[in-house]
Design an enzyme around this catalytic site. Structure first.
Site, PDB file in Angstrom:
ATOM      1  N   ASP A  19       0.839  -1.195   0.000  1.00 26.88           N
ATOM      2  CA  ASP A  19       0.000   0.000   0.000  1.00 26.88           C
ATOM      3  C   ASP A  19       0.880   1.254   0.000  1.00 26.88           C
ATOM      4  O   ASP A  19       1.951   1.261   0.612  1.00 26.88           O
ATOM      5  CB  ASP A  19      -0.897  -0.007   1.241  1.00 26.88           C
ATOM      6  N   ASN A  67     -10.349  -2.665  -6.355  1.00 30.19           N
ATOM      7  CA  ASN A  67      -9.563  -1.872  -7.301  1.00 30.19           C
ATOM      8  C   ASN A  67     -10.167  -1.969  -8.701  1.00 30.19           C
ATOM      9  O   ASN A  67     -10.278  -0.965  -9.417  1.00 30.19           O
ATOM     10  CB  ASN A  67      -8.118  -2.375  -7.369  1.00 30.19           C
TER      11      ASN A  67
END
Length: 273
Positions: A19, A67
């Site tokens: 991340d 996503n």
């Protein structure tokens, strides 16, 4: 740092939530795609470090279902191209490091050309016996559990058909106890891997993000504020060193603990006012 690690307490499986690519780029007033490119470079360093320390399994959260559904199409398209370029450009490198490629997730929903490249890279590295690098792509843990449940139900239907009976009749013989944790685990995407010993999340976020929810039931969790594009092999070793300082009890007590005489439990009396 590697020489300071206890070789008898090395993790067998490390999972990472990669991340911080976007924030890394934003901090430098760069476009998000530059952060993704730099994040792909970090994958090189971490995978090679894992190979050098003979880590059996490394699983990277590369692209989630969320996503795929919620990011702009242009960004998703760029990530798919980046994935293909990474695989094509690194198969030789993976073979040199004895790394085997695998994937988990709803791979069938990815673009056909991406799936083709993924299958090619997996086949090209299939004979390697070192670190198994698993990329979680179009992955979501809730979706995985749903797919595993469907697999259990399909097994029941197939067994009922083989015996020439209904599912109700089959369950009346075997009972609902036949549907247990092991039955579900056999249908997880990770059924051929041990559960992660260590889960690492970069960027300092304190959440799991729908990643390996079943498998990390007793994983040690290490969160670092370092953004993924700045994460290197040495930082993987730092996380493993911290892991080795943990006392993993899996719901039990320390091995040196023993039974002791305890008084009968009682509730304190309520004080009336």
């Amino acid at each position: 740092m590697y020489r300071t690690l206890d070789q008898a307490r090395m993790p067998e499986h490390v999972a990472i939530i990669m991340d911080g690519n976007g924030r890394w780029a934003g901090n430098r007033t760069l476009k998000r795609f530059v952060g993704h490119q730099q994040g792909a470079e970090s994958v090189h360093f971490v995978v090679e470090a894992a190979s050098r320390i003979n880590l059996p399994y490394l699983t990277l959260y590369a692209f989630s279902i969320e996503n795929n559904l919620r990011r702009p199409k242009s960004e998703v398209g760029f990530l798919m191209k980046l994935l293909r370029n990474y695989l094509v450009g690194n198969v030789r490198r993976m073979n040199d490091n004895n790394v085997r490629m695998r994937y988990i997730g709803r791979i069938h929903e990815l673009p056909p050309d991406v799936q083709e490249t993924m299958r090619w890279a997996e086949a090209e590295t299939a004979q390697n016996s070192g670190t198994t690098l698993t990329l979680a792509l179009n992955y979501g843990s809730r979706a995985e559990i749903v797919d595993a449940t469907r697999g259990v139900l399909q097994d029941l239907l197939d067994e009922a058909h083989r015996r020439g009976c209904s599912v109700d009749d089959l369950l009346s013989v075997s009972g609902l106890d036949a549907v247990d944790e092991s039955a579900l685990a056999r249908h997880l995407y990770t059924r051929d891997m041990p559960d992660p010993d260590l889960l690492i999340r970069t960027s300092g976020e304190m959440r799991i993000s729908n990643y390996l929810l079943w498998q990390i039931a007793y994983s040690e969790i290490f969160v670092t504020a370092r953004l993924w594009p700045d994460f290197r092999g040495e930082h993987l070793l730092e996380c493993i060193a911290a892991f080795q300082q943990r006392n993993r009890r899996f719901g039990g007590l320390d091995s040196e603990s023993s039974d002791e005489d305890l008084p009968d439990p009682h509730m304190p009396e309520l004080v009336r006012t």
